[in-house]
Design an enzyme around this catalytic site. Structure first.
Site, PDB file in Angstrom:
ATOM      1  N   GLU A  66      43.061  29.779  80.858  1.00 28.38           N
ATOM      2  CA  GLU A  66      41.687  29.516  81.304  1.00 28.38           C
ATOM      3  C   GLU A  66      41.266  28.082  81.007  1.00 28.38           C
ATOM      4  O   GLU A  66      40.533  27.456  81.787  1.00 28.38           O
ATOM      5  CB  GLU A  66      40.737  30.497  80.600  1.00 28.38           C
TER       6      GLU A  66
ATOM      7  N   GLY B 292      37.767  23.367  81.627  1.00 28.02           N
ATOM      8  CA  GLY B 292      37.434  23.605  80.220  1.00 28.02           C
ATOM      9  C   GLY B 292      36.839  24.954  79.918  1.00 28.02           C
ATOM     10  O   GLY B 292      37.491  25.988  80.079  1.00 28.02           O
TER      11      GLY B 292
ATOM     12  N   ILE C  23      34.577  26.746  81.390  1.00 23.69           N
ATOM     13  CA  ILE C  23      34.030  27.568  82.476  1.00 23.69           C
ATOM     14  C   ILE C  23      34.961  28.737  82.781  1.00 23.69           C
ATOM     15  O   ILE C  23      36.139  28.529  83.019  1.00 23.69           O
ATOM     16  CB  ILE C  23      33.838  26.724  83.757  1.00 23.69           C
TER      17      ILE C  23
ATOM     18  N   ASP D 230      44.780  13.780  87.300  1.00 18.35           N
ATOM     19  CA  ASP D 230      44.293  14.888  86.469  1.00 18.35           C
ATOM     20  C   ASP D 230      43.648  15.963  87.357  1.00 18.35           C
ATOM     21  O   ASP D 230      43.936  17.156  87.220  1.00 18.35           O
ATOM     22  CB  ASP D 230      43.271  14.348  85.456  1.00 18.35           C
TER      23      ASP D 230
ATOM     24  N   LYS E  46      44.825  20.051  88.338  1.00 14.29           N
ATOM     25  CA  LYS E  46      43.904  21.197  88.304  1.00 14.29           C
ATOM     26  C   LYS E  46      43.786  21.844  89.687  1.00 14.29           C
ATOM     27  O   LYS E  46      43.705  23.067  89.801  1.00 14.29           O
ATOM     28  CB  LYS E  46      42.539  20.746  87.794  1.00 14.29           C
TER      29      LYS E  46
END
Lengths: 426, 426
Positions: free
Chosen positions: B126, B131, B133, B198, B202
């Protein structure tokens, strides 16, 4: 997996539609075939959406609850009866249950949960709070290790629609309500929404899950929006606030112990607060935790398809639990200790009608001071017969605020205590 | 339940802190005691936060991975090596794994997931996207029955901070970057953030989960923000847009088949879009589904405590799975078919530098028309040497846009093709 559907209204019919549209892709992803085998309705002859297979319809609840082939019962009838007894009977016969019934859960969640634990089956209810927003599972699983300090939500779309129209089009309350009814956002009898009861049921469920306590409908303090006026909204706007009907659950320190405050009330929110931009029938829940900081969940809180989407997520979870022989893990819960309202603190908005003559403000301000409420700003709106004084206070106890209003009511020059509202900080 | 912690930086230390603060209440709620038994570090002598029990520190990974008493391994070291081999070794020895390592997952998620399935253990992550959320679990469980059409996220706090400062304080890119570095929002070498790598990692993870396909880092088309100028931002603001670095995963119809588009790029968002109000280092993910409609998840996407909060949620889930003898259910996944960039359509923002003389606009406009790109609005900014033409187009294919820019570059009166950006509709 066979599903028995109790109810075929808006949500039930949308659930059938989603399964028709997505059944194949669901099967591909989870490796499980979901099939609706019966649908309980009140009236076999009522016209149904074209995708409803009328051969599945029955008026005999027992033919679903008593069918050993049915694995999961989905209850989307609403009302307490016969939903409660059908859910309990389904659990006793080894079925998992998915329900969207907030009124039922706000009263009887803990008995139903206990029964589910005894029989080793699931009761899921994501759809009962904030429709399609995946909130309950996030609180139950992802955030269970988090120490939450406050959960603040806009959980009633009807009132949020009305308040949005009052703000954006300067409508009077009655005009905005009529518009909401015309557009299908408010029912013909809108009291459950307007008086905050719908939001209060959701607040009870939400705070039970978020804080691990047993909160019931009757523990929730509840104020509605039906006596808000265009003047209140206009004043709030001018000072950088938006009025929203808020469901708030917060941890509060009270006499050396931690208590819970669970309330529904119209509040002034600063326009910069993330909840302020939630418009019309949307819902959003703002969560504050010690480690995680600020979170917000936003989406459609009502409507057939969004609600049925949440039901579908629960059905898939229950189906997988049945397949793997597991169940949702029970969370232990404490009895709630609610903090008395009059010990709570906030900033206040106060509107009073006064005689428009010299010296009145001094008298009124003296009363605030004597009761220990400090005034942050004051404004006179209107003249003569229409004169109204509006105050924003610094933080004060509800008890002091009530004392202030009682004392103000004794003054000759005060015609009417119009109202007071709480202000939520950014 | 015994936990082995790999890494004791920002996130690792915050995880220890949360367990110290909330361990009792977690035990009360889930009925399970969580205990950290060892912590892998590189340097035993480095100064640690005061709550770290230095007796638990070790530099020997094998003493954690090989300890049969340890049930769950938490990897918060980052980097590909030795994280990957330690995670695999932990799984092989029957431990469940929680990781926050997005770079690793974006490259090797599918092999790790397969290994976890073989050994019957969990891999949770997760914390790797957005982060604190609760997004991954919501997509994996609550929304797995939903047919999602598009997921649009602000998933990099550094670039969002820089863009927010450029918008709100009219800073140049370099000034905003320097401010971000001064305040600790950007690293000394900020390239991974600025170039979008980055966010791309994600986006790969996010789209794999949201769309049930195998998307890897190299499948993500990626553009950064380092050549954005104050002029771009100023133009966007003036026309009611906000520039954000967007990670977008969308289903696209391409040559009679459904494909996926996974991209990271700076985009112009209408100021009324829910993502537009996401400021500074906050993250948010906007999800569009056929039944559920629009959802948004908002919160802190980075920082020790929020990230550690997500890790804690995963650890508790893994601990309960171990206790009940179950695991997270695998979702089947298809190989991804990415749609070629040049087939995608959107509105565009185009800025070019031109000679400031009569007739230039006509020539430029002719080129747009010949390439099949229709102009919605045009503006000249600056005069003489500084003259710049800025266009907003109607919807066009990327292919047509590239053709247009190539043709414009051939014109004598065009000095420089400054840039083009995509515009996302409300």
């Amino acid at each position: 997996m066979k599903i028995g559907l109790l109810g075929c209204g808006n949500v039930g019919s949308a659930f059938v539609k989603i399964l028709i549209d997505n059944g194949d892709s669901i099967k591909e992803r989870i490796g499980e075939n979901l099939e609706i085998s019966k649908i309980l309705v009140r009236d076999l002859n009522r016209e149904r959406d074209p995708w409803i297979n009328t051969e599945l319809l029955t008026t005999e609840a027992e033919s679903i609850v008593g069918d050993p082939e049915i694995d999961i019962v989905v209850e989307v009838m609403g009302d307490l009866n016969p939903s409660k007894s059908l859910i309990e009977a389904s659990l006793r016969r080894g079925k998992s249950v998915v329900t969207a019934n907030k009124a039922l859960l706000a009263e009887h969640y803990f008995e139903i949960e206990e029964l589910a634990e005894q029989v080793g089956r699931d009761v899921f209810f994501e759809a009962a709070v904030a429709g399609g927003i995946p909130l309950i599972r996030s609180l139950r699983v992802s955030l269970v290790g988090e120490r939450l300090s406050r959960v603040t939500g806009i959980v009633n779309g009807t009132t949020n629609f009305i308040l949005t129209r009052m703000h954006e089009e300067s409508l009077a309350f009655e005009e905005a309500l009529a518009m909401a009814q015309r557009l299908g956002y408010a029912e013909a009898d809108p009291r459950a929404d307007l008086e905050g009861y719908d939001a209060a049921a959701k607040a009870a469920i939400l705070s039970s899950i978020a804080f691990g306590m047993k909160v019931r409908f009757q523990d929730v303090l509840c104020e509605g929006i039906s006596n808000l006026t265009a003047k209140d909204v206009e004043f709030a706007s001018r000072h950088g606030f938006v009025i929203k009907l808020i469901a708030e659950c917060a941890r509060v320190q009270y006499e050396n112990s931690q208590r819970l405050s669970v309330r529904v009330f119209p509040a002034l929110l600063p326009a910069t607060h993330p909840l302020s931009s939630v418009r019309d029938a949307f819902n959003a829940i703002f969560v504050e935790g010690e480690a995680v900081g600020e979170l917000m969940f936003y989406g459609r809180g009502a409507g057939g398809l969004p609600t049925a989407s949440a039901v579908m997520g629960d059905v898939i979870d229950a189906a997988q639990n049945l397949h793997y022989g597991s169940t949702e893990r029970r969370l232990r819960r404490r009895e709630v200790k609610v903090v008395p309202l009059d010990a709570l603190e906030s900033n206040f908005y106060v509107a009073i009608e006064v005689a428009d003559k010299p010296g009145v403000l001094a008298k009124v301000a003296t009363v605030f001071g004597e009761c220990g409420v400090s005034i942050a700003s004051m404004e006179q709106i209107g003249l003569g017969e229409e004169a109204r004084l509006v105050f924003l206070t610094h933080s004060a106890k509800e008890r002091s605020m009530v004392l202030t209003l009682d004392a103000l009511a004794q003054l000759d020059s005060v015609r009417k205590i119009h109202r007071y509202l709480r202000v939520i900080d950014g």
